[in-house]
Motif scaffolding. Structure first.
Motif, PDB file in Angstrom:
ATOM      1  N   CYS A   1       1.740  16.546   6.508  1.00 16.99           N
ATOM      2  CA  CYS A   1       0.321  15.885   5.678  1.00 16.99           C
ATOM      3  C   CYS A   1      -0.798  16.701   6.588  1.00 16.99           C
ATOM      4  N   ILE A   2      -1.850  17.087   5.845  1.00 14.15           N
ATOM      5  CA  ILE A   2      -3.251  17.465   6.347  1.00 14.15           C
ATOM      6  C   ILE A   2      -3.957  16.348   6.809  1.00 14.15           C
ATOM      7  N   GLU A   3      -4.711  16.540   8.015  1.00 19.26           N
ATOM      8  CA  GLU A   3      -5.608  15.763   8.613  1.00 19.26           C
ATOM      9  C   GLU A   3      -6.650  15.098   7.711  1.00 19.26           C
ATOM     10  N   GLN A   4      -7.138  15.793   6.803  1.00 19.95           N
ATOM     11  CA  GLN A   4      -8.300  15.374   5.859  1.00 19.95           C
ATOM     12  C   GLN A   4      -7.545  14.207   4.865  1.00 19.95           C
ATOM     13  N   ASN A   5      -6.217  14.218   4.686  1.00 18.99           N
ATOM     14  CA  ASN A   5      -5.722  13.068   3.956  1.00 18.99           C
ATOM     15  C   ASN A   5      -5.087  11.926   4.546  1.00 18.99           C
ATOM     16  N   ILE A   6      -5.599  11.706   5.760  1.00 15.04           N
ATOM     17  CA  ILE A   6      -5.247  10.735   6.678  1.00 15.04           C
ATOM     18  C   ILE A   6      -6.495   9.866   6.822  1.00 15.04           C
ATOM     19  N   LYS A   7      -6.465   8.629   6.085  1.00 14.95           N
ATOM     20  CA  LYS A   7      -7.862   7.756   6.122  1.00 14.95           C
ATOM     21  C   LYS A   7      -7.638   6.706   7.122  1.00 14.95           C
ATOM     22  N   ILE A   8      -8.446   6.422   8.139  1.00 13.81           N
ATOM     23  CA  ILE A   8      -8.280   5.438   9.197  1.00 13.81           C
ATOM     24  C   ILE A   8      -9.472   4.234   8.949  1.00 13.81           C
ATOM     25  N   ARG A   9      -9.033   3.026   8.960  1.00 13.91           N
ATOM     26  CA  ARG A   9      -9.847   1.972   8.893  1.00 13.91           C
ATOM     27  C   ARG A   9      -9.446   0.934  10.087  1.00 13.91           C
ATOM     28  N   ARG A  10     -10.288   0.478  10.554  1.00 10.42           N
ATOM     29  CA  ARG A  10      -9.894  -0.773  11.536  1.00 10.42           C
ATOM     30  C   ARG A  10     -10.360  -2.131  11.006  1.00 10.42           C
ATOM     31  N   VAL A  11      -9.622  -3.207  11.564  1.00 10.47           N
ATOM     32  CA  VAL A  11     -10.122  -4.613  11.312  1.00 10.47           C
ATOM     33  C   VAL A  11     -10.069  -5.290  12.700  1.00 10.47           C
ATOM     34  N   PRO A  12     -10.723  -6.489  12.798  1.00 14.45           N
ATOM     35  CA  PRO A  12     -10.885  -6.989  14.017  1.00 14.45           C
ATOM     36  C   PRO A  12      -9.508  -7.849  14.641  1.00 14.45           C
ATOM     37  N   LEU A  13      -8.998  -8.552  13.379  1.00  8.99           N
ATOM     38  CA  LEU A  13      -7.897  -9.393  13.711  1.00  8.99           C
ATOM     39  C   LEU A  13      -6.756  -9.106  12.684  1.00  8.99           C
ATOM     40  N   GLU A  14      -5.688  -9.866  13.203  1.00  6.02           N
ATOM     41  CA  GLU A  14      -4.463  -9.748  12.225  1.00  6.02           C
ATOM     42  C   GLU A  14      -4.685 -10.386  10.946  1.00  6.02           C
ATOM     43  N   ASP A  15      -5.467 -11.470  11.125  1.00  9.19           N
ATOM     44  CA  ASP A  15      -5.731 -12.105   9.636  1.00  9.19           C
ATOM     45  C   ASP A  15      -6.658 -11.257   8.721  1.00  9.19           C
ATOM     46  N   ASP A  16      -6.936 -10.203   9.293  1.00  4.79           N
ATOM     47  CA  ASP A  16      -8.057  -9.418   8.521  1.00  4.79           C
ATOM     48  C   ASP A  16      -6.972  -8.180   7.694  1.00  4.79           C
ATOM     49  N   ILE A  17      -5.854  -8.282   8.111  1.00  6.08           N
ATOM     50  CA  ILE A  17      -4.964  -7.178   7.347  1.00  6.08           C
ATOM     51  C   ILE A  17      -4.877  -7.104   6.029  1.00  6.08           C
ATOM     52  N   PRO A  18      -4.708  -8.283   5.357  1.00  5.69           N
ATOM     53  CA  PRO A  18      -4.663  -8.288   3.867  1.00  5.69           C
ATOM     54  C   PRO A  18      -6.051  -7.533   3.266  1.00  5.69           C
ATOM     55  N   MET A  19      -7.175  -7.974   3.569  1.00  2.94           N
ATOM     56  CA  MET A  19      -8.244  -7.215   3.188  1.00  2.94           C
ATOM     57  C   MET A  19      -8.399  -5.846   3.301  1.00  2.94           C
ATOM     58  N   GLY A  20      -7.970  -5.217   4.782  1.00  4.13           N
ATOM     59  CA  GLY A  20      -7.886  -4.126   4.819  1.00  4.13           C
ATOM     60  C   GLY A  20      -6.931  -3.399   3.905  1.00  4.13           C
ATOM     61  N   VAL A  21      -5.751  -3.990   3.677  1.00  3.05           N
ATOM     62  CA  VAL A  21      -4.811  -3.249   2.630  1.00  3.05           C
ATOM     63  C   VAL A  21      -5.528  -3.301   1.221  1.00  3.05           C
ATOM     64  N   GLN A  22      -6.240  -4.267   0.905  1.00  6.40           N
ATOM     65  CA  GLN A  22      -6.630  -4.420  -0.337  1.00  6.40           C
ATOM     66  C   GLN A  22      -7.694  -3.326  -0.308  1.00  6.40           C
ATOM     67  N   PHE A  23      -8.541  -3.069   0.564  1.00  2.87           N
ATOM     68  CA  PHE A  23      -9.438  -1.880   0.337  1.00  2.87           C
ATOM     69  C   PHE A  23      -8.633  -0.661   0.227  1.00  2.87           C
ATOM     70  N   PHE A  24      -7.587  -0.425   0.842  1.00  7.02           N
ATOM     71  CA  PHE A  24      -7.093   0.970   0.587  1.00  7.02           C
ATOM     72  C   PHE A  24      -6.442   1.029  -0.882  1.00  7.02           C
ATOM     73  N   ALA A  25      -5.900  -0.132  -1.603  1.00 11.16           N
ATOM     74  CA  ALA A  25      -5.279  -0.057  -2.792  1.00 11.16           C
ATOM     75  C   ALA A  25      -6.456  -0.041  -3.719  1.00 11.16           C
ATOM     76  N   GLU A  26      -7.603  -0.558  -3.597  1.00 13.82           N
ATOM     77  CA  GLU A  26      -8.657  -0.732  -4.611  1.00 13.82           C
ATOM     78  C   GLU A  26      -9.481   0.760  -4.447  1.00 13.82           C
ATOM     79  N   TYR A  27      -9.937   1.003  -3.451  1.00 16.59           N
ATOM     80  CA  TYR A  27     -10.974   1.847  -3.044  1.00 16.59           C
ATOM     81  C   TYR A  27     -10.612   3.347  -2.515  1.00 16.59           C
ATOM     82  N   THR A  28      -9.412   3.616  -2.580  1.00 13.24           N
ATOM     83  CA  THR A  28      -8.836   4.843  -1.990  1.00 13.24           C
ATOM     84  C   THR A  28      -7.784   5.615  -2.859  1.00 13.24           C
ATOM     85  N   ASP A  29      -7.343   6.753  -2.668  1.00 14.51           N
ATOM     86  CA  ASP A  29      -6.120   7.031  -3.471  1.00 14.51           C
ATOM     87  C   ASP A  29      -4.921   7.456  -2.467  1.00 14.51           C
ATOM     88  N   VAL A  30      -5.042   6.636  -1.343  1.00 16.57           N
ATOM     89  CA  VAL A  30      -3.858   6.804  -0.672  1.00 16.57           C
ATOM     90  C   VAL A  30      -2.578   6.400  -1.128  1.00 16.57           C
TER      91      VAL A  30
END
Length: 155
Positions: free
Chosen positions: A49-78
Protein backbone atom coordinates in the motif's frame (compact mmCIF):
# COMPACT_ATOMS: atom_id res chain seq x y z
CA UNK A 1 -28.49 -24.27 -7.29
CA UNK A 2 -25.31 -22.65 -8.54
CA UNK A 3 -21.97 -24.32 -7.89
CA UNK A 4 -19.25 -22.00 -6.63
CA UNK A 5 -15.60 -22.77 -6.84
CA UNK A 6 -13.64 -22.09 -3.70
CA UNK A 7 -10.79 -19.65 -4.17
CA UNK A 8 -7.57 -19.90 -2.27
CA UNK A 9 -5.58 -17.09 -0.71
CA UNK A 10 -2.80 -17.83 -3.19
CA UNK A 11 -5.04 -16.65 -6.03
CA UNK A 12 -5.23 -13.17 -4.52
CA UNK A 13 -1.47 -12.67 -4.60
CA UNK A 14 -1.68 -11.13 -8.08
CA UNK A 15 -3.94 -8.37 -6.76
CA UNK A 16 -2.13 -5.11 -6.09
CA UNK A 17 -2.46 -2.98 -2.97
CA UNK A 18 -1.00 0.06 -4.73
CA UNK A 19 -4.46 1.37 -5.62
CA UNK A 20 -6.21 0.31 -2.40
CA UNK A 21 -7.04 2.88 0.25
CA UNK A 22 -7.14 2.23 3.98
CA UNK A 23 -8.54 4.39 6.73
CA UNK A 24 -7.04 4.27 10.20
CA UNK A 25 -9.23 5.54 13.01
CA UNK A 26 -7.32 5.93 16.25
CA UNK A 27 -8.81 6.62 19.65
CA UNK A 28 -6.84 9.23 21.61
CA UNK A 29 -3.85 11.33 20.66
CA UNK A 30 -0.88 10.26 22.77
CA UNK A 31 2.45 8.50 22.28
CA UNK A 32 0.84 5.07 22.53
CA UNK A 33 -1.56 6.04 19.73
CA UNK A 34 1.39 7.10 17.58
CA UNK A 35 3.00 3.70 18.14
CA UNK A 36 -0.22 1.90 17.14
CA UNK A 37 -0.57 3.99 13.99
CA UNK A 38 3.09 3.56 13.06
CA UNK A 39 2.89 -0.24 13.29
CA UNK A 40 -0.27 -0.44 11.16
CA UNK A 41 1.03 2.00 8.54
CA UNK A 42 4.30 0.05 8.40
CA UNK A 43 2.42 -3.22 7.91
CA UNK A 44 0.25 -1.78 5.14
CA UNK A 45 3.20 -0.25 3.33
CA UNK A 46 5.27 -3.43 3.65
CA UNK A 47 2.43 -5.25 1.88
CA UNK A 48 2.42 -2.76 -1.01
CA UNK A 49 0.00 0.00 0.00
CA UNK A 50 1.33 3.46 -0.79
CA UNK A 51 1.48 6.05 1.96
CA UNK A 52 -0.77 8.54 0.15
CA UNK A 53 -3.55 5.93 0.20
CA UNK A 54 -3.57 5.66 3.99
CA UNK A 55 -5.91 8.16 5.65
CA UNK A 56 -5.57 8.70 9.40
CA UNK A 57 -8.20 10.27 11.65
CA UNK A 58 -8.43 10.48 15.43
CA UNK A 59 -11.38 10.51 17.80
CA UNK A 60 -11.14 11.43 21.49
CA UNK A 61 -13.12 8.53 23.02
CA UNK A 62 -14.24 4.97 22.25
CA UNK A 63 -17.83 6.28 22.14
CA UNK A 64 -16.83 8.34 19.07
CA UNK A 65 -15.71 5.32 17.02
CA UNK A 66 -19.03 4.93 15.13
CA UNK A 67 -18.93 8.58 14.06
CA UNK A 68 -15.35 8.16 12.81
CA UNK A 69 -16.18 5.01 10.86
CA UNK A 70 -19.24 6.74 9.38
CA UNK A 71 -16.98 9.62 8.29
CA UNK A 72 -14.74 7.22 6.36
CA UNK A 73 -17.78 5.53 4.79
CA UNK A 74 -19.47 8.74 3.65
CA UNK A 75 -16.62 11.12 2.85
CA UNK A 76 -13.69 9.02 1.63
CA UNK A 77 -13.01 6.24 -0.85
CA UNK A 78 -11.27 3.89 1.57
CA UNK A 79 -11.57 0.18 0.93
CA UNK A 80 -11.36 -0.72 4.64
CA UNK A 81 -11.16 0.96 8.04
CA UNK A 82 -8.86 -0.13 10.84
CA UNK A 83 -9.97 1.05 14.29
CA UNK A 84 -7.16 1.28 16.86
CA UNK A 85 -7.79 1.62 20.57
CA UNK A 86 -5.91 0.88 23.77
CA UNK A 87 -8.96 -1.02 25.00
CA UNK A 88 -11.44 -3.28 23.24
CA UNK A 89 -14.55 -1.17 22.53
CA UNK A 90 -17.86 -2.05 24.16
CA UNK A 91 -20.09 -4.53 22.36
CA UNK A 92 -22.69 -1.87 21.52
CA UNK A 93 -20.03 0.20 19.75
CA UNK A 94 -18.92 -2.85 17.79
CA UNK A 95 -22.54 -3.55 16.80
CA UNK A 96 -23.04 0.01 15.50
CA UNK A 97 -19.81 -0.28 13.52
CA UNK A 98 -20.91 -3.65 12.10
CA UNK A 99 -24.16 -2.01 10.96
CA UNK A 100 -22.19 0.76 9.20
CA UNK A 101 -19.86 -1.84 7.69
CA UNK A 102 -22.76 -3.80 6.24
CA UNK A 103 -24.59 -0.69 5.00
CA UNK A 104 -21.52 0.60 3.15
CA UNK A 105 -19.96 -2.79 2.28
CA UNK A 106 -16.67 -1.61 3.79
CA UNK A 107 -14.60 -3.98 5.95
CA UNK A 108 -13.92 -2.54 9.40
CA UNK A 109 -11.49 -4.22 11.76
CA UNK A 110 -10.54 -3.56 15.38
CA UNK A 111 -7.08 -3.67 16.89
CA UNK A 112 -6.31 -3.02 20.53
CA UNK A 113 -3.43 -3.51 22.90
CA UNK A 114 -5.48 -5.74 25.18
CA UNK A 115 -7.06 -7.99 22.56
CA UNK A 116 -7.11 -11.42 24.22
CA UNK A 117 -5.87 -13.39 21.20
CA UNK A 118 -3.34 -11.00 19.67
CA UNK A 119 0.39 -11.23 20.26
CA UNK A 120 1.07 -8.55 17.62
CA UNK A 121 -2.29 -6.78 17.55
CA UNK A 122 -1.48 -3.92 15.18
CA UNK A 123 0.42 -5.88 12.57
CA UNK A 124 -2.23 -8.60 12.73
CA UNK A 125 -5.09 -6.15 12.18
CA UNK A 126 -3.30 -4.69 9.14
CA UNK A 127 -2.88 -8.17 7.70
CA UNK A 128 -6.55 -8.96 8.36
CA UNK A 129 -7.64 -5.71 6.69
CA UNK A 130 -5.55 -6.52 3.61
CA UNK A 131 -6.99 -10.02 3.46
CA UNK A 132 -10.56 -8.68 3.66
CA UNK A 133 -10.00 -6.08 0.93
CA UNK A 134 -8.44 -8.67 -1.36
CA UNK A 135 -11.20 -11.18 -0.66
CA UNK A 136 -13.83 -8.55 -1.40
CA UNK A 137 -12.11 -7.64 -4.70
CA UNK A 138 -11.84 -11.29 -5.69
CA UNK A 139 -15.50 -11.93 -4.91
CA UNK A 140 -16.57 -8.87 -6.91
CA UNK A 141 -14.43 -9.97 -9.86
CA UNK A 142 -16.11 -13.39 -9.83
CA UNK A 143 -19.61 -11.94 -9.63
CA UNK A 144 -21.80 -12.74 -12.62
CA UNK A 145 -24.34 -10.06 -11.72
CA UNK A 146 -22.14 -7.00 -11.34
CA UNK A 147 -19.26 -6.27 -13.70
CA UNK A 148 -17.99 -3.00 -12.12
CA UNK A 149 -19.60 -2.71 -8.73
CA UNK A 150 -19.65 0.43 -6.64
CA UNK A 151 -19.22 -1.12 -3.20
CA UNK A 152 -20.85 1.83 -1.49
CA UNK A 153 -24.05 1.48 -3.51
CA UNK A 154 -24.43 -2.19 -2.62
CA UNK A 155 -26.43 -2.76 0.53
Amino acid sequence: MKNFRQSTIMETEHLSLADKMFGILCVDDNQFAETMISEVVGGLMAAGCIEQNIKIRRVPLEDDIPMGVQFFAEYTDVDAVIVLSEVVPFDYIKQVVIDIQLQWNMPTLFGSSNAPDANEPYLTVAERAIAMVMLQEEMEAESDEIMNPDRKSIS
